[in-house]
Design a protein around this motif. Structure first.
Motif, PDB file in Angstrom:
ATOM      1  N   ASP A 125      64.991   0.677  56.874  1.00 16.66           N
ATOM      2  CA  ASP A 125      64.948  -0.222  58.025  1.00 16.66           C
ATOM      3  C   ASP A 125      64.572  -1.638  57.593  1.00 16.66           C
ATOM      4  O   ASP A 125      65.161  -2.621  58.057  1.00 16.66           O
ATOM      5  CB  ASP A 125      63.947   0.292  59.067  1.00 16.66           C
ATOM      6  N   VAL A 126      63.585  -1.753  56.699  1.00 17.68           N
ATOM      7  CA  VAL A 126      63.153  -3.062  56.220  1.00 17.68           C
ATOM      8  C   VAL A 126      64.283  -3.726  55.428  1.00 17.68           C
ATOM      9  O   VAL A 126      64.582  -4.910  55.608  1.00 17.68           O
ATOM     10  CB  VAL A 126      61.895  -2.936  55.343  1.00 17.68           C
ATOM     11  N   THR A 127      64.922  -2.952  54.558  1.00 14.07           N
ATOM     12  CA  THR A 127      66.020  -3.488  53.755  1.00 14.07           C
ATOM     13  C   THR A 127      67.172  -3.953  54.638  1.00 14.07           C
ATOM     14  O   THR A 127      67.803  -4.986  54.370  1.00 14.07           O
ATOM     15  CB  THR A 127      66.522  -2.428  52.768  1.00 14.07           C
ATOM     16  N   GLY A 128      67.453  -3.203  55.702  1.00 15.31           N
ATOM     17  CA  GLY A 128      68.508  -3.594  56.630  1.00 15.31           C
ATOM     18  C   GLY A 128      68.230  -4.930  57.296  1.00 15.31           C
ATOM     19  O   GLY A 128      69.137  -5.752  57.477  1.00 15.31           O
ATOM     20  N   PRO A 347      75.884  -6.846  45.476  1.00 18.57           N
ATOM     21  CA  PRO A 347      75.207  -6.924  46.771  1.00 18.57           C
ATOM     22  C   PRO A 347      75.005  -5.561  47.419  1.00 18.57           C
ATOM     23  O   PRO A 347      75.784  -4.628  47.204  1.00 18.57           O
ATOM     24  CB  PRO A 347      76.156  -7.790  47.612  1.00 18.57           C
ATOM     25  N   LEU A 348      73.921  -5.448  48.175  1.00 19.68           N
ATOM     26  CA  LEU A 348      73.619  -4.292  49.033  1.00 19.68           C
ATOM     27  C   LEU A 348      73.313  -3.008  48.279  1.00 19.68           C
ATOM     28  O   LEU A 348      73.288  -1.930  48.889  1.00 19.68           O
ATOM     29  CB  LEU A 348      74.779  -4.031  50.015  1.00 19.68           C
ATOM     30  N   ASP A 352      72.155   0.325  50.159  1.00 18.39           N
ATOM     31  CA  ASP A 352      72.985   1.533  50.142  1.00 18.39           C
ATOM     32  C   ASP A 352      72.225   2.734  49.579  1.00 18.39           C
ATOM     33  O   ASP A 352      72.423   3.875  50.029  1.00 18.39           O
ATOM     34  CB  ASP A 352      74.245   1.280  49.312  1.00 18.39           C
ATOM     35  N   ILE A 353      71.341   2.492  48.587  1.00 22.62           N
ATOM     36  CA  ILE A 353      70.549   3.594  48.029  1.00 22.62           C
ATOM     37  C   ILE A 353      69.607   4.159  49.079  1.00 22.62           C
ATOM     38  O   ILE A 353      69.514   5.382  49.269  1.00 22.62           O
ATOM     39  CB  ILE A 353      69.761   3.126  46.795  1.00 22.62           C
ATOM     40  N   THR A 354      68.888   3.288  49.774  1.00 21.57           N
ATOM     41  CA  THR A 354      67.949   3.773  50.794  1.00 21.57           C
ATOM     42  C   THR A 354      68.693   4.450  51.939  1.00 21.57           C
ATOM     43  O   THR A 354      68.194   5.407  52.527  1.00 21.57           O
ATOM     44  CB  THR A 354      67.093   2.618  51.328  1.00 21.57           C
ATOM     45  N   LEU A 355      69.900   3.971  52.263  1.00 25.50           N
ATOM     46  CA  LEU A 355      70.702   4.625  53.292  1.00 25.50           C
ATOM     47  C   LEU A 355      71.094   6.027  52.859  1.00 25.50           C
ATOM     48  O   LEU A 355      70.980   6.987  53.631  1.00 25.50           O
ATOM     49  CB  LEU A 355      71.953   3.795  53.581  1.00 25.50           C
ATOM     50  N   ALA A 356      71.559   6.164  51.602  1.00 23.80           N
ATOM     51  CA  ALA A 356      71.972   7.474  51.105  1.00 23.80           C
ATOM     52  C   ALA A 356      70.800   8.453  51.089  1.00 23.80           C
ATOM     53  O   ALA A 356      70.939   9.622  51.488  1.00 23.80           O
ATOM     54  CB  ALA A 356      72.561   7.334  49.702  1.00 23.80           C
ATOM     55  N   LEU A 357      69.640   7.995  50.646  1.00 28.16           N
ATOM     56  CA  LEU A 357      68.475   8.871  50.602  1.00 28.16           C
ATOM     57  C   LEU A 357      68.026   9.255  52.004  1.00 28.16           C
ATOM     58  O   LEU A 357      67.576  10.386  52.235  1.00 28.16           O
ATOM     59  CB  LEU A 357      67.331   8.190  49.847  1.00 28.16           C
TER      60      LEU A 357
END
Length: 391
Positions: A125-128, A347-348, A352-357
């Motif tokens: 959420d923070v990364t987004g 970029p991203l 993308d890593i935090t989304l996948a996890l």
């Protein structure tokens, strides 16, 4: 004199849902321009499904067919694409483009310190939010305490170059608070000096033995059956064109494919005179590029040809280097992100890593980032459900 500012980048939206939008760029040429444009398009979450590039070495004409989300901020995308083209001058109150290039000033680096209570999905959420605000993460350190508190340290740069202002800082606080709610304890943003940035970079190098064993620079002998070097074909030909070397690439599509190709050519200081890219049936991509060296000549040296084709093959087979390492009770996920010679990373990646996890219901306990000569490494310690969790 040039062309009108508004004509440098033209975006034509699709008439039917599902059809690609068309981005046309018409401006003075520079080595690496295609890479810079592809990087911006990738940052905005768009996929390039077809592309045409033509240049005489002084002026270029580029067309991208792109698909993406309905929430794409097209106006901001155009502004960023225009900013990547050679510099803009003004004449008689009307903006025109000129071929004069000024070396960019290194961006200011800011330290964002965020303290909060732990919960699953927090880091994504923070990364987004940071991505939405166009804050680029240069370095990150995340740690979780036994009592369930998290301290996030983000070294970031601001694409809008406004983070030194009170309004921009307060806007960042408000966006973070909106997604974190009562989980936020404190948030602070301060500019860091070059000595702190340099010290941070120097302390982030991993021992060479670790990087060579875990994340080798060469193509590994064994790859998963779904990801093999035979799925990528790179052929170089000097017979078809009297003035150019033809590079023909056939491979499977992946996120940021064209950026990976353009980034590699930019690092080798290769100029593209003409090129085309398109996706065929079952996501098979075909790319034809007519290229020359910086001196305007073909690549005739067999060693140079082999070095370039091998590098392209490696970047297309493994655009990211991923390794899972067990260290006692901890499981570490290590992801190496190639970095351009200019210092810009893919970029991203962190987003993308935090989304996948998050999608895999895996949790993050801590994060460290390292600078490795030509790549940026994220070292993520995963936690199991019974442990303290940082999403």
């Amino acid at each position: 004199m040039g062309i009108l500012y508004d004509d440098v980048v033209i975006i034509r939206h699709s008439e039917k849902e599902g059809d690609p939008a068309v981005i046309t760029v018409n401006c003075p040429d520079k080595t690496g321009l295609g890479c810079d444009l592809c990087r911006i398009i990738l940052f905005f979450g768009l996929s390039i499904v077809r592309g045409d590039v033509s240049t005489d070495g002084k002026w270029c004409y580029i067309v991208f067919w792109v698909v993406g989300k309905s929430t794409t901020r097209w106006g901001l995308l155009k502004k960023r694409l225009v900013g990547a083209c050679p510099s803009c001058s003004s004449a008689s109150g009307i903006s025109y483009y000129s071929a004069e290039l000024q070396p960019p000033r290194p961006p200011d680096v800011f330290l964002l310190k965020l303290a909060c209570h732990d919960r699953k999905g927090l880091l994504h959420d923070v990364t987004g939010v940071l991505c939405e605000l166009e804050l680029t993460i240069k370095k990150v350190k995340v740690s979780t305490t036994p009592d369930g508190r998290v301290m996030d340290l983000f070294f970031v740069t601001d694409t809008r170059e406004l983070l030194h202002t009170t309004k921009r800082k307060e806007d960042t606080y408000d966006h973070l608070r909106a997604v974190m709610g009562n989980s936020m304890i404190s948030c602070d943003i301060e500019m860091v000096g070059p000595e702190i940035t340099a010290c941070s970079a120097e302390s982030s190098f991993l021992p060479t033995a670790i990087t060579e064993n875990i994340l080798p620079l060469q193509m590994p002998d064994e790859l998963p059956s779904s990801l093999t070097s035979t799925s990528v074909s790179v052929i170089m030909d000097n017979l078809l064109s009297p003035a150019h070397t033809l590079v023909q690439i056939v491979c499977q599509d992946h996120k940021g494919l064209l950026y990976d190709i353009m980034r590699t050519l930019k690092d080798y200081n290769i100029q593209i005179s003409y090129g085309r890219f398109y996706i065929k049936h079952r996501r098979t991509c075909e790319i034809d590029l007519f290229i020359v060296q910086a001196d305007g000549k073909k690549i005739v040296d067999p060693n140079k040809q082999k070095a370039l084709s091998s590098r392209l093959e490696m970047e297309l087979v493994r655009p990211l280097r991923v390794a899972v390492v067990s260290r006692g009770p901890d499981t570490e996920l290590m992801v190496a992100n190639p970095v351009e010679l200019s210092g810009k990373g893919r970029p991203l990646v962190f987003h993308d890593i935090t989304l996948a996890l998050t999608m895999l219901d895996s949790c993050i306990f801590s994060v460290l980032s390292y600078l490795l000569a030509w790549q940026f490494l994220l070292d993520i310690t995963l936690a199991f459900p019974s442990q303290q969790l940082t999403g």
